[in-house]
Design a protein around this motif. Structure first.
Motif, PDB file in Angstrom:
ATOM      1  N   UNK A 177       0.861  -1.187   0.000  1.00  0.00           N
ATOM      2  CA  UNK A 177       0.000   0.000   0.000  1.00  0.00           C
ATOM      3  C   UNK A 177       0.895   1.235   0.000  1.00  0.00           C
ATOM      4  N   UNK A 178       0.892   1.957  -1.125  1.00  0.00           N
ATOM      5  CA  UNK A 178       1.760   3.117  -1.285  1.00  0.00           C
ATOM      6  C   UNK A 178       0.928   4.392  -1.426  1.00  0.00           C
ATOM      7  N   UNK A 179       1.511   5.528  -1.017  1.00  0.00           N
ATOM      8  CA  UNK A 179       0.791   6.803  -1.148  1.00  0.00           C
ATOM      9  C   UNK A 179       0.932   7.391  -2.550  1.00  0.00           C
ATOM     10  N   UNK A 216       7.927  17.557   0.777  1.00  0.00           N
ATOM     11  CA  UNK A 216       6.882  16.533   0.919  1.00  0.00           C
ATOM     12  C   UNK A 216       7.001  15.464  -0.172  1.00  0.00           C
ATOM     13  N   UNK A 217       7.399  15.864  -1.375  1.00  0.00           N
ATOM     14  CA  UNK A 217       7.633  14.877  -2.431  1.00  0.00           C
ATOM     15  C   UNK A 217       8.744  13.921  -2.003  1.00  0.00           C
ATOM     16  N   UNK A 218       9.803  14.473  -1.431  1.00  0.00           N
ATOM     17  CA  UNK A 218      10.906  13.633  -0.946  1.00  0.00           C
ATOM     18  C   UNK A 218      10.417  12.683   0.144  1.00  0.00           C
ATOM     19  N   UNK A 219       9.559  13.188   1.021  1.00  0.00           N
ATOM     20  CA  UNK A 219       9.023  12.354   2.108  1.00  0.00           C
ATOM     21  C   UNK A 219       8.151  11.228   1.560  1.00  0.00           C
ATOM     22  N   UNK A 220       7.309  11.552   0.595  1.00  0.00           N
ATOM     23  CA  UNK A 220       6.484  10.523  -0.024  1.00  0.00           C
ATOM     24  C   UNK A 220       7.365   9.467  -0.696  1.00  0.00           C
ATOM     25  N   UNK A 221       8.416   9.932  -1.352  1.00  0.00           N
ATOM     26  CA  UNK A 221       9.320   8.995  -2.023  1.00  0.00           C
ATOM     27  C   UNK A 221       9.952   8.036  -1.020  1.00  0.00           C
ATOM     28  N   UNK A 222      10.374   8.567   0.122  1.00  0.00           N
ATOM     29  CA  UNK A 222      10.964   7.737   1.167  1.00  0.00           C
ATOM     30  C   UNK A 222       9.999   6.666   1.658  1.00  0.00           C
ATOM     31  N   UNK A 223       8.701   6.951   1.519  1.00  0.00           N
ATOM     32  CA  UNK A 223       7.678   6.031   2.013  1.00  0.00           C
ATOM     33  C   UNK A 223       6.965   5.278   0.884  1.00  0.00           C
ATOM     34  N   UNK A 266       3.192  27.258 -12.850  1.00  0.00           N
ATOM     35  CA  UNK A 266       4.471  27.286 -12.135  1.00  0.00           C
ATOM     36  C   UNK A 266       4.537  26.222 -11.051  1.00  0.00           C
ATOM     37  N   UNK A 267       3.469  26.092 -10.269  1.00  0.00           N
ATOM     38  CA  UNK A 267       3.496  25.145  -9.154  1.00  0.00           C
ATOM     39  C   UNK A 267       3.509  23.697  -9.656  1.00  0.00           C
ATOM     40  N   UNK A 268       2.668  23.404 -10.624  1.00  0.00           N
ATOM     41  CA  UNK A 268       2.654  22.037 -11.158  1.00  0.00           C
ATOM     42  C   UNK A 268       3.993  21.721 -11.821  1.00  0.00           C
ATOM     43  N   UNK A 269       4.571  22.691 -12.514  1.00  0.00           N
ATOM     44  CA  UNK A 269       5.864  22.471 -13.165  1.00  0.00           C
ATOM     45  C   UNK A 269       6.965  22.211 -12.139  1.00  0.00           C
ATOM     46  N   UNK A 270       6.971  22.977 -11.051  1.00  0.00           N
ATOM     47  CA  UNK A 270       7.965  22.740 -10.003  1.00  0.00           C
ATOM     48  C   UNK A 270       7.840  21.317  -9.452  1.00  0.00           C
ATOM     49  N   UNK A 271       6.608  20.873  -9.289  1.00  0.00           N
ATOM     50  CA  UNK A 271       6.390  19.496  -8.830  1.00  0.00           C
ATOM     51  C   UNK A 271       6.868  18.500  -9.888  1.00  0.00           C
ATOM     52  N   UNK A 272       6.545  18.773 -11.147  1.00  0.00           N
ATOM     53  CA  UNK A 272       6.917  17.857 -12.229  1.00  0.00           C
ATOM     54  C   UNK A 272       8.427  17.695 -12.327  1.00  0.00           C
ATOM     55  N   UNK A 273       9.174  18.774 -12.107  1.00  0.00           N
ATOM     56  CA  UNK A 273      10.636  18.674 -12.119  1.00  0.00           C
ATOM     57  C   UNK A 273      11.105  17.664 -11.067  1.00  0.00           C
ATOM     58  N   UNK A 274      10.464  17.697  -9.896  1.00  0.00           N
ATOM     59  CA  UNK A 274      10.821  16.760  -8.823  1.00  0.00           C
ATOM     60  C   UNK A 274      10.420  15.329  -9.181  1.00  0.00           C
ATOM     61  N   UNK A 275       9.237  15.180  -9.795  1.00  0.00           N
ATOM     62  CA  UNK A 275       8.808  13.834 -10.207  1.00  0.00           C
ATOM     63  C   UNK A 275       9.821  13.238 -11.188  1.00  0.00           C
ATOM     64  N   UNK A 279      11.916   9.626 -11.116  1.00  0.00           N
ATOM     65  CA  UNK A 279      11.339   8.565 -11.928  1.00  0.00           C
ATOM     66  C   UNK A 279       9.875   8.301 -11.648  1.00  0.00           C
ATOM     67  N   UNK A 280       9.184   9.295 -11.077  1.00  0.00           N
ATOM     68  CA  UNK A 280       7.758   9.149 -10.778  1.00  0.00           C
ATOM     69  C   UNK A 280       6.916   9.235 -12.056  1.00  0.00           C
ATOM     70  N   UNK A 281       5.673   8.817 -11.910  1.00  0.00           N
ATOM     71  CA  UNK A 281       4.658   9.048 -12.936  1.00  0.00           C
ATOM     72  C   UNK A 281       3.717  10.144 -12.455  1.00  0.00           C
TER      73      UNK A 281
END
Length: 455
Positions: A177-179, A216-223, A266-275, A279-281
């Protein structure tokens, strides 16, 4: 007897062979849903059949309203059995609606009930379900494992501490079960609750917001998180000074449509750069027009059955947004969903412009969604993808559900898939080659998703 039999929806010899020999027993990769991780972690026991089947199911609520059932018997304070009887009145009239098939599959697969649900049978079915719901085999975890679910991705706010995902991992629950990272509240600067959300999370500036989202993206990735989800009424794309827009909003100013799009881009793009770095989808759910009925929205809130399909033109801005990320070499794996089937060919052709190795099907045409979860909707989606793309790389079905008994939707999809491909084979449009067909069917049902997400 009911309608669910071994060859339900399978009309040809090849379709039956593919479903029974290739698809039927495959595990489920449910990479997008809305069930509560807390209920899984606590192995929730449902109080009664109403809570299990109707408790948060706005699909069913819409049809009850259409039938003239008073709201008191839908979301109001009436007894659960009275609400159950309300749905029983509607059910025989749902001919052509996938709810008839879904619910029949749920009764059959979990409760071995094989009689039509009507006012006459409602009490008998109610008693059978309630008796079984007292057993441990019908608690949340067992409903999942009995459904042969290999993996679940819940949908979670960035601020979530993910305690229940951690607990499930520590407990050794057999289903992963992943977030899923869903930052809609932080993105939707034009919606109610935006400023309150910032305050609740101690965010006072645009730079602080971006930094917080990255953390938070980094935290989700860790989990275990490997997917994001963005719900879009429309596709925003405009370049400009997002920081200035943010400050104007917090100062009480009224934003223009252009300014709103600048901020969202801008906000979605900043998130997309992190994804992309991880290697996220990235999932983009496009085309819902939400909360149409203001009076009922104020009374019942979100996800209560008052949303619809939107009909905006999406091609130009969607292409521009994807191209913007591509030019920065930061376009992540992306899954595009449309709620309006008029845009099937829009998505089906745009995604072909941004494919790139080594990922097979890097840009996906997401599964027929919400109002399209029907025989016609799924078939139209699969035909469009087959006509325009490489159907054999498709990552398949998801539940998009809040229900713990919605997993037969995967069976529904698999039957439709096998029937469609079987029809093509029987018409001589593709060789009757078991090795090739098995690889295609197993890929679409589970193997492609497993490889795509890297779980």
């Amino acid at each position: 007897m009911g309608i669910i039999n071994d060859d339900f929806l399978l009309t040809g010899k090849t379709a039956k062979h593919m479903y029974h020999d290739f698809a039927k027993d495959l595990p489920i990769i449910d990479y997008h849903c809305h069930i509560w991780p807390e209920r899984i972690a606590k192995d929730y026991q449902f109080r009664d059949a109403y809570e299990l089947f109707l408790g948060r199911d706005h699909y069913k609520w819409r049809q009850m309203r259409t039938f003239g059932i008073d709201e008191a018997y839908i979301t109001g304070d009436k007894d659960p059995f009275e609400k159950w009887m309300g749905f029983a009145k509607v059910f025989p009239f749902l001919i052509g609606n996938p709810l008839y098939h879904w619910t029949s599959l749920e009764f059959k697969r979990y409760f071995d009930i094989d009689v039509p649900f009507t006012e006459k049978t409602a009490k008998e079915i109610w008693d059978i379900c309630n008796a079984k719901l007292k057993q441990d085999d019908f608690r949340a975890k067992s409903l999942i494992t009995r459904s042969n679910v290999e993996l679940i991705c819940t949908t979670d706010d960035p601020a979530d501490d993910l305690r229940f995902h951690k607990q499930l991992k520590e407990d050794g629950f057999s289903t992963k079960v992943f977030p899923t990272f869903r930052p809609d509240v932080a993105v939707n600067i034009d919606k109610e609750g935006f400023e309150e959300y910032l305050k609740d999370n101690g965010i006072a500036s645009y730079d602080a917001l971006i930094s917080w989202l990255k953390d938070r993206i980094a935290y989700f990735h860790e989990n275990g998180g490997r997917i994001s989800d963005h719900a879009m009424d429309y596709v925003p794309f405009a370049l400009g000074n997002a920081k200035a827009v943010f400050e104007k909003k917090l100062a009480g100013g009224t934003l223009t449509t252009e300014e709103i799009d600048v901020y969202k881009t801008a906000v979605i793009s900043e998130c997309a750069f992190e994804y992309a770095k991880r290697g996220w989808a990235m999932q983009l759910h496009i085309g819902a027009m939400r909360n149409n009925n203001t009076r009922m929205f104020k009374k019942l809130g979100l996800d209560s059955g008052f949303d619809s399909v939107n009909d905006l033109c999406i091609a130009e801005k969607l292409s521009a947004f994807l191209n913007y990320l591509e030019q920065a070499n930061a376009l992540p794996k992306t899954i595009l969903y449309t709620l309006n089937p008029k845009d099937n060919y829009v998505l089906g052709t745009i995604l072909g412009c941004f494919q790139a190795g080594p990922t097979r099907g890097k840009i996906q045409f997401g599964s027929a969604w919400w109002f399209n979860d029907s025989i016609d909707g799924m078939t139209q989606h699969l035909v469009a993808l087959g006509n325009l793309g490489t159907l054999g790389t498709f990552i398949g079905m998801l539940t998009d559900s809040r229900s713990f008994v919605s997993y037969p939707r995967h069976e529904y999809f698999r039957r439709i898939l096998c029937n469609l491909i079987g029809t093509w084979v029987d018409r001589g449009e593709y060789p009757n080659d078991d090795e090739a067909l098995e690889k295609i069917i197993k890929g679409i049902c589970c193997d492609n998703a497993r490889e795509y997400f890297g779980f």
